[in-house]
Scaffold this motif. Structure first.
Motif, PDB file in Angstrom:
ATOM      1  N   ARG A  31       0.818  -1.209   0.000  1.00 50.20           N
ATOM      2  CA  ARG A  31       0.000   0.000   0.000  1.00 50.20           C
ATOM      3  C   ARG A  31       0.853   1.260   0.000  1.00 50.20           C
ATOM      4  O   ARG A  31       1.839   1.351   0.710  1.00 50.20           O
ATOM      5  CB  ARG A  31      -0.924   0.020   1.224  1.00 50.20           C
ATOM      6  CG  ARG A  31      -1.828  -1.194   1.336  1.00 50.20           C
ATOM      7  CD  ARG A  31      -2.538  -1.215   2.688  1.00 50.20           C
ATOM      8  NE  ARG A  31      -3.279  -2.448   2.888  1.00 50.20           N
ATOM      9  CZ  ARG A  31      -4.562  -2.610   2.587  1.00 50.20           C
ATOM     10  NH1 ARG A  31      -5.251  -1.603   2.079  1.00 50.20           N
ATOM     11  NH2 ARG A  31      -5.160  -3.768   2.793  1.00 50.20           N
ATOM     12  N   GLN A  33      -0.028   5.165   0.793  1.00 52.83           N
ATOM     13  CA  GLN A  33      -1.083   6.053   1.282  1.00 52.83           C
ATOM     14  C   GLN A  33      -0.662   7.509   1.135  1.00 52.83           C
ATOM     15  O   GLN A  33       0.476   7.859   1.448  1.00 52.83           O
ATOM     16  CB  GLN A  33      -1.368   5.764   2.760  1.00 52.83           C
ATOM     17  CG  GLN A  33      -1.943   4.386   3.026  1.00 52.83           C
ATOM     18  CD  GLN A  33      -3.354   4.213   2.501  1.00 52.83           C
ATOM     19  OE1 GLN A  33      -4.046   5.175   2.208  1.00 52.83           O
ATOM     20  NE2 GLN A  33      -3.788   2.973   2.361  1.00 52.83           N
ATOM     21  N   LEU A  38      -7.213  12.357   0.554  1.00 50.08           N
ATOM     22  CA  LEU A  38      -7.378  11.203  -0.321  1.00 50.08           C
ATOM     23  C   LEU A  38      -8.482  11.489  -1.336  1.00 50.08           C
ATOM     24  O   LEU A  38      -9.591  11.855  -0.964  1.00 50.08           O
ATOM     25  CB  LEU A  38      -7.745   9.968   0.508  1.00 50.08           C
ATOM     26  CG  LEU A  38      -8.123   8.703  -0.259  1.00 50.08           C
ATOM     27  CD1 LEU A  38      -6.921   8.138  -0.988  1.00 50.08           C
ATOM     28  CD2 LEU A  38      -8.710   7.659   0.693  1.00 50.08           C
ATOM     29  N   THR A  41      -8.909   5.549  -4.402  1.00 49.58           N
ATOM     30  CA  THR A  41      -8.023   4.402  -4.211  1.00 49.58           C
ATOM     31  C   THR A  41      -7.941   3.633  -5.516  1.00 49.58           C
ATOM     32  O   THR A  41      -8.955   3.419  -6.182  1.00 49.58           O
ATOM     33  CB  THR A  41      -8.546   3.480  -3.093  1.00 49.58           C
ATOM     34  OG1 THR A  41      -8.587   4.200  -1.860  1.00 49.58           O
ATOM     35  CG2 THR A  41      -7.648   2.263  -2.929  1.00 49.58           C
ATOM     36  N   ALA A  65       0.543   8.442  -4.948  1.00 51.11           N
ATOM     37  CA  ALA A  65       0.287   8.764  -3.543  1.00 51.11           C
ATOM     38  C   ALA A  65       0.588  10.228  -3.253  1.00 51.11           C
ATOM     39  O   ALA A  65      -0.124  10.886  -2.486  1.00 51.11           O
ATOM     40  CB  ALA A  65       1.112   7.853  -2.638  1.00 51.11           C
ATOM     41  N   VAL A  69      -3.725   9.900  -4.421  1.00 46.24           N
ATOM     42  CA  VAL A  69      -4.336   8.615  -4.782  1.00 46.24           C
ATOM     43  C   VAL A  69      -3.682   7.505  -3.962  1.00 46.24           C
ATOM     44  O   VAL A  69      -2.464   7.309  -4.033  1.00 46.24           O
ATOM     45  CB  VAL A  69      -4.162   8.312  -6.287  1.00 46.24           C
ATOM     46  CG1 VAL A  69      -4.740   6.937  -6.630  1.00 46.24           C
ATOM     47  CG2 VAL A  69      -4.816   9.401  -7.127  1.00 46.24           C
ATOM     48  N   ALA A  70      -4.482   6.786  -3.184  1.00 42.99           N
ATOM     49  CA  ALA A  70      -3.969   5.618  -2.470  1.00 42.99           C
ATOM     50  C   ALA A  70      -3.839   4.461  -3.454  1.00 42.99           C
ATOM     51  O   ALA A  70      -4.738   4.228  -4.263  1.00 42.99           O
ATOM     52  CB  ALA A  70      -4.914   5.234  -1.335  1.00 42.99           C
ATOM     53  N   VAL A  72      -3.063   0.325  -3.972  1.00 36.14           N
ATOM     54  CA  VAL A  72      -2.974  -1.006  -3.376  1.00 36.14           C
ATOM     55  C   VAL A  72      -2.479  -1.963  -4.450  1.00 36.14           C
ATOM     56  O   VAL A  72      -3.059  -2.040  -5.528  1.00 36.14           O
ATOM     57  CB  VAL A  72      -4.339  -1.487  -2.845  1.00 36.14           C
ATOM     58  CG1 VAL A  72      -4.198  -2.885  -2.227  1.00 36.14           C
ATOM     59  CG2 VAL A  72      -4.905  -0.512  -1.832  1.00 36.14           C
ATOM     60  N   VAL A 108     -10.593  -5.330  -0.957  1.00 33.83           N
ATOM     61  CA  VAL A 108     -10.314  -3.891  -0.826  1.00 33.83           C
ATOM     62  C   VAL A 108     -11.607  -3.097  -0.766  1.00 33.83           C
ATOM     63  O   VAL A 108     -11.729  -2.143   0.006  1.00 33.83           O
ATOM     64  CB  VAL A 108      -9.423  -3.417  -1.994  1.00 33.83           C
ATOM     65  CG1 VAL A 108      -9.179  -1.911  -1.906  1.00 33.83           C
ATOM     66  CG2 VAL A 108      -8.093  -4.154  -1.988  1.00 33.83           C
ATOM     67  N   VAL A 112     -12.742   0.092   1.797  1.00 35.84           N
ATOM     68  CA  VAL A 112     -12.618   1.437   1.227  1.00 35.84           C
ATOM     69  C   VAL A 112     -14.007   2.026   1.004  1.00 35.84           C
ATOM     70  O   VAL A 112     -14.838   1.433   0.311  1.00 35.84           O
ATOM     71  CB  VAL A 112     -11.851   1.396  -0.112  1.00 35.84           C
ATOM     72  CG1 VAL A 112     -11.889   2.749  -0.808  1.00 35.84           C
ATOM     73  CG2 VAL A 112     -10.412   0.966   0.130  1.00 35.84           C
ATOM     74  N   LEU A 116     -13.277   3.766  -5.807  1.00 39.77           N
ATOM     75  CA  LEU A 116     -12.324   2.674  -5.945  1.00 39.77           C
ATOM     76  C   LEU A 116     -12.154   2.336  -7.417  1.00 39.77           C
ATOM     77  O   LEU A 116     -13.110   1.932  -8.090  1.00 39.77           O
ATOM     78  CB  LEU A 116     -12.790   1.442  -5.181  1.00 39.77           C
ATOM     79  CG  LEU A 116     -11.885   0.204  -5.245  1.00 39.77           C
ATOM     80  CD1 LEU A 116     -10.499   0.524  -4.704  1.00 39.77           C
ATOM     81  CD2 LEU A 116     -12.506  -0.957  -4.466  1.00 39.77           C
TER      82      LEU A 116
END
Length: 232
Positions: A31, A33, A38, A41, A65, A69-70, A72, A108, A112, A116
């Motif tokens: 991840r 973050q 935020l 994601t 990030a 933008v997060a 994963v 996820v 979240v 997404l």
């Protein structure tokens, strides 16, 4: 399962253990973050030949990030096995890759609350594109999309892209050996797809030196485009 130490991990990247369906097994998620607000994601899958912590994936995740933008990341089963024993393997059958994607997305999505998106580099993005509408993802992001196999532009893999409904951004190098600009511009793609072309760039978004651009510039542009797209 223990995947061993990650390589090239930046300080803002965190590893977490997540149990998902048998298609992936026990999975380590990587991840990135944002330090500030935020906006979205993005679940980002790797390409066929490199892991989730390749230099390309690390660079893109870190840049996204920094732009809110997060990110994963996960690995398909064949790549996770390679991490364990060092043996190179071909990708799993498409059915298994898609099942793995479904499992990761469900995991996820459960944690979240905001927007997404799904996507990936090359093969990872192509697998995501096959599931985007089914999963109801908020957006799709593909980096270096494999429109056809190397050396086989006469056999495009684009039928589903004509019907795609999910808002989609494809960032593509103009001289990508798996989808160059002259060839791709002939395809009938869905109106939901936006293409952003990078000058003189290849499948890894690297430009020719003679172009006057650098790989760093193209990666920054890619991150800018993706972050702006997801904010919308």
């Amino acid at each position: 399962m223990d995947k061993g130490p990650f390589r090239n991990i930046d300080s803002d990247q965190q590893r977490s253990e997540t149990s998902v369906a048998i298609a992936c097994g026990a999975l380590s998620l990587l991840r990135n973050q944002p330090g500030g607000d935020l906006s979205a994601t993005l679940v980002l899958a790797h390409g066929a030949g490199a892991p989730m912590d390749s230099p390309f994936m690390n660079e893109i995740a870190s840049r996204l990030a920094a732009r809110g933008v997060a990110v994963v990341r996960f690995e398909f089963p064949y790549m996770a096995q390679r991490r364990e024993d060092g043996r190179r393997r071909p990708p799993n059958p498409q059915r298994q890759l898609l099942e793995c994607w479904r499992s990761v997305y469900a995991s996820v999505r459960a944690e979240v609350a905001g927007p997404l998106a799904i996507g990936g580099k090359s093969m990872g993005g192509r697998m995501a594109s096959l599931l985007a509408d089914e999963l109801g993802a908020d957006a799709l992001v593909c980096l270096g999309y494999p429109f056809y196999a190397a050396g086989k532009p006469e056999k495009p893999r684009v039928d589903h892209l004509a019907e795609l409904k999910t808002p989609t951004l494809i960032v593509q190098g103009e001289r990508d050996a798996l989808g160059d600009r002259p060839t791709v511009m002939q395809y009938n793609l869905s109106s939901s797809i936006r293409l952003h072309w990078l000058a003189a760039a290849d499948h890894d978004l690297k430009p020719l030196k003679a172009s006057g651009y650098t790989h760093t510039q193209h990666l920054d542009t890619t991150a800018d485009q993706v972050a702006a797209f997801l904010r919308r």
